[in-house]
Design an enzyme around this catalytic site. Sequence first.
Site, short mmCIF file in Angstrom:
data_model
loop_
_atom_site.label_atom_id
_atom_site.label_comp_id
_atom_site.label_asym_id
_atom_site.label_seq_id
_atom_site.Cartn_x
_atom_site.Cartn_y
_atom_site.Cartn_z
N CYS A 191 65.94 -40.13 49.53
CA CYS A 191 65.55 -41.54 49.73
C CYS A 191 65.71 -41.96 51.19
O CYS A 191 65.35 -43.09 51.55
CB CYS A 191 66.38 -42.46 48.85
SG CYS A 191 66.36 -42.00 47.13
N SER B 287 67.25 -50.73 41.54
CA SER B 287 65.96 -50.82 42.22
C SER B 287 64.91 -50.25 41.26
O SER B 287 65.22 -49.41 40.41
CB SER B 287 65.98 -50.03 43.52
OG SER B 287 66.28 -48.67 43.26
N ILE C 192 60.99 -48.50 40.12
CA ILE C 192 60.10 -47.38 40.45
C ILE C 192 58.87 -48.01 41.12
O ILE C 192 58.26 -48.91 40.53
CB ILE C 192 59.69 -46.63 39.16
CG1 ILE C 192 60.93 -46.12 38.40
CG2 ILE C 192 58.70 -45.52 39.44
CD1 ILE C 192 61.71 -45.03 39.05
N HIS D 134 61.28 -49.85 45.78
CA HIS D 134 61.88 -48.66 46.40
C HIS D 134 60.98 -47.43 46.21
O HIS D 134 61.29 -46.55 45.40
CB HIS D 134 63.28 -48.44 45.80
CG HIS D 134 64.06 -47.33 46.42
ND1 HIS D 134 63.88 -46.90 47.73
CD2 HIS D 134 65.05 -46.53 45.90
CE1 HIS D 134 64.71 -45.90 47.97
NE2 HIS D 134 65.43 -45.66 46.89
N1 COA Z 1 64.02 -54.73 38.42
C1 COA Z 1 63.32 -55.72 37.81
N2 COA Z 1 62.44 -55.50 36.80
C2 COA Z 1 62.24 -54.22 36.42
C3 COA Z 1 62.91 -53.15 37.04
C4 COA Z 1 63.83 -53.44 38.06
N3 COA Z 1 64.52 -52.48 38.64
N4 COA Z 1 62.50 -52.01 36.46
C5 COA Z 1 61.61 -52.34 35.52
N5 COA Z 1 61.44 -53.67 35.51
C6 COA Z 1 60.65 -54.44 34.56
C7 COA Z 1 59.28 -53.84 34.36
O1 COA Z 1 58.30 -54.48 35.14
C8 COA Z 1 59.05 -54.13 32.89
O2 COA Z 1 58.65 -55.49 32.74
P1 COA Z 1 57.53 -55.90 31.69
O3 COA Z 1 58.06 -55.46 30.35
O4 COA Z 1 57.42 -57.37 31.86
O5 COA Z 1 56.30 -55.14 32.10
C9 COA Z 1 60.42 -54.02 32.26
O6 COA Z 1 61.33 -54.32 33.31
C10 COA Z 1 60.71 -52.63 31.69
O7 COA Z 1 60.28 -51.69 32.62
P2 COA Z 1 60.30 -50.13 32.38
O8 COA Z 1 59.45 -49.51 33.44
O9 COA Z 1 60.02 -49.83 30.95
O10 COA Z 1 61.82 -49.82 32.69
P3 COA Z 1 62.52 -48.46 32.51
O11 COA Z 1 63.60 -48.67 31.53
O12 COA Z 1 61.56 -47.33 32.31
O13 COA Z 1 63.16 -48.23 33.97
C11 COA Z 1 65.05 -48.25 35.36
C12 COA Z 1 64.14 -49.07 34.45
C13 COA Z 1 66.09 -49.18 35.97
C14 COA Z 1 65.76 -47.14 34.56
C15 COA Z 1 64.17 -47.60 36.49
O14 COA Z 1 63.55 -48.63 37.22
C16 COA Z 1 65.01 -46.75 37.41
O15 COA Z 1 65.26 -45.58 37.12
N6 COA Z 1 65.44 -47.28 38.55
C17 COA Z 1 66.25 -46.52 39.51
C18 COA Z 1 65.39 -45.73 40.43
C19 COA Z 1 66.22 -44.78 41.25
O16 COA Z 1 67.12 -44.12 40.79
N7 COA Z 1 65.88 -44.67 42.53
C20 COA Z 1 66.59 -43.81 43.45
C21 COA Z 1 67.84 -44.43 43.85
S1 COA Z 1 68.97 -43.33 44.62
#
Ligand code: COA
Length: 385
Positions: free
Chosen positions: A83, A207, A209, A332
């Site tokens: 990252c 954060s 995707i 991110h």
């Molecule tokens: N902040 C705000 N809203 C978010 C969000 C976030 N981080 N991630 C998803 N959403 C929203 C989506 O838009 C969706 O909304 P909707 O239902 O109105 O369309 C809802 O939340 C569900 O999204 P979804 O994509 O199904 O979530 P998910 O459970 O698959 O993924 C996380 C959520 C947090 C697990 C994923 O964003 C993630 O893995 N984040 C970390 C990324 C990471 O590790 N980066 C590297 C860092 S070192």
Amino acid sequence: MKEVAIIGIGMTDWGELWEKSLRDISVEAALKCLDDAGVSKVDAITIGCMSGGLFNAQEHLGSLVADYLGQRFVPATRVESACASGGLAVKTAYMEVASGLAEYALAIGVEKMTDVDGNEATYALATAADQDYEAFHGITFPGLYAMMAKAHMKKYGTTLEQLSQVTVKNHDNGSLNPHAQFPCKFTLEQVMNSTMVADPLRLLHCSPITDGGAAVLLAPVEIAKKLNKPYAVITGIGHATDTIALAQRKDILKLEVVEQAAQRALKMAGKTIKDVSFAEVHDCFTIAEIMVMEAIGLVEPGKAGPAVMDGLTALTGKFPINPSGGLKSKGHPVGATGVAQVVEAVAQLRGEAGKRQVKNARIAMTQNMGGSGGSSIIHILEARS
Ligand code: COA
């Protein structure tokens, strides 16, 4: 070494960009940057991208992007540090100009993460963790940062409310950023009651995707002086590495990689943290922002949570952090983040950040992090006109 200025900035909107390919996003960010600088031909291109291979089945990005940008035959290189790939691209472009190898060096950061589903994205991201000691055992980044958060809560009494206030603040700022993926505000209650991801981290502590790109154009300061507009100079760079695996660190509550990078960057710039007006930091999870505040020496270990509640890091606070909205609200796209932090810093130093303008922004710090602290790159930028 030559003194190096940033004479152009550009970024795409961030979010789910289904209608655009990896190359489209890279080229769009780069063209906006070149337009901003009024330059059409560059001498070197560096692209920060964590995993074009796993997210888009596309490697060899240097040549691909140079070609589609109309810069065929220009030396173009892709760099990777998880990252922190974007921060590394800026550092590499800096070295091109400082050494005299290139006059105009373009740094692009890009990632297109939504071409794969959530599980595949999580897998791709987890390849930046230690495979033998972390990933093969099933832990992913939300889990690794959750362990740090739990330990921070236990040792220092950091609360869920404090972790959540980081989100509230960053979304307040991001709501003023037209490029942000989630430009919406949240209340503390909404954050604290959002879906559990990895205890204690909930959805709104993570954060997202993201697809997106960002670009900056670097040149010797003599060229910047002729442009007759405000510009920024890179006066400090700190780059450090640490063990990838948390288990191999003496203390998982100390981001030594950030401490080292901050000390090196500030020393090179001849500054202390007290001289810095604001920072863009790597809030991949809200606990990361809290731990980074402690590692850069802004507050004593354990004091970041209360400082966030007191408003130290709010847009109108004494030391604003993440005026762009940070990774949490702006998004991110991993390889793009480090470049976008510099884009925001330059916009602020030029006084062009609109409603999210930090008052008296003269010196900026950008802190980009790879994985759970395996690498970090920090830049110090100063305003000039
Ligand atoms: N902040 C705000 N809203 C978010 C969000 C976030 N981080 N991630 C998803 N959403 C929203 C989506 O838009 C969706 O909304 P909707 O239902 O109105 O369309 C809802 O939340 C569900 O999204 P979804 O994509 O199904 O979530 P998910 O459970 O698959 O993924 C996380 C959520 C947090 C697990 C994923 O964003 C993630 O893995 N984040 C970390 C990324 C990471 O590790 N980066 C590297 C860092 S070192």
